[in-house]
Design a protein around this motif. Sequence first.
Motif, short mmCIF file in Angstrom:
data_model
loop_
_atom_site.label_atom_id
_atom_site.label_comp_id
_atom_site.label_asym_id
_atom_site.label_seq_id
_atom_site.Cartn_x
_atom_site.Cartn_y
_atom_site.Cartn_z
N SER A 193 0.82 -1.21 0.00
CA SER A 193 0.00 0.00 0.00
C SER A 193 0.86 1.26 0.00
O SER A 193 0.53 2.24 -0.67
CB SER A 193 -0.95 0.00 1.20
OG SER A 193 -0.22 -0.01 2.40
N ARG B 55 0.93 4.03 -2.95
CA ARG B 55 0.68 5.43 -2.60
C ARG B 55 1.79 6.31 -3.15
O ARG B 55 1.54 7.39 -3.72
CB ARG B 55 0.58 5.58 -1.08
CG ARG B 55 0.13 6.95 -0.63
CD ARG B 55 -0.04 7.10 0.89
NE ARG B 55 -0.33 5.87 1.60
CZ ARG B 55 0.50 5.27 2.45
NH1 ARG B 55 1.70 5.78 2.69
NH2 ARG B 55 0.16 4.17 3.07
N HIS C 84 -5.96 4.28 -7.56
CA HIS C 84 -5.61 4.61 -6.18
C HIS C 84 -6.45 5.78 -5.71
O HIS C 84 -6.43 6.85 -6.30
CB HIS C 84 -4.12 4.96 -6.08
CG HIS C 84 -3.66 5.16 -4.68
ND1 HIS C 84 -3.73 6.36 -4.04
CD2 HIS C 84 -3.16 4.28 -3.79
CE1 HIS C 84 -3.27 6.23 -2.82
NE2 HIS C 84 -2.92 4.97 -2.65
#
Length: 163
Positions: free
Chosen positions: A51, A55, A78
């Motif tokens: 994650s 990001r 995202h």
Amino acid sequence: MVLDVFLGLVLSCLLLLSLWRQSSQRRKLPPGPTPLPVIGNILQVDLKNISKSLRDLSKVYGPVFTLYLGRKPAVVLHGYEAVKEALIDHGEEFAGRGSFPVFERFKKGLGIAFSNGRNWKETRRFSLMTLRNFGMGKRSIEDRVQEEARCLVEELRKTNESF
């Protein structure tokens, strides 16, 4: 010596051909990090904290970008806004499902779980219609099941008292 040069030339040509094919396929996809020829972007993604890696990549390439998992591209959405726009505003384009070559060989594209495209939509529509005709999702069948459960519990209590 000549064999080594020939082998090196052939390998170089194969590498260039692979890079050219990947670049021509990438023109149709959203931007993303440049993949390596065989392994894709695996080295650029921290597998222990995926994650955070996604990001960080979304900060560089935006909320919609492409990652290559091996030789297969994967479009990453995202953030809430990107997912909402894709699934609600452009739902028909994202309605497809991935293919599983092993199951395609056995099932020949039939069934619900591993079929894809128009065949999947028709089979799903037929299955849901048939299940609704049998009472799925209707309140009346739920009431009947609850009534039967109450009767069963009462009968079990009667047999328990007789011991």
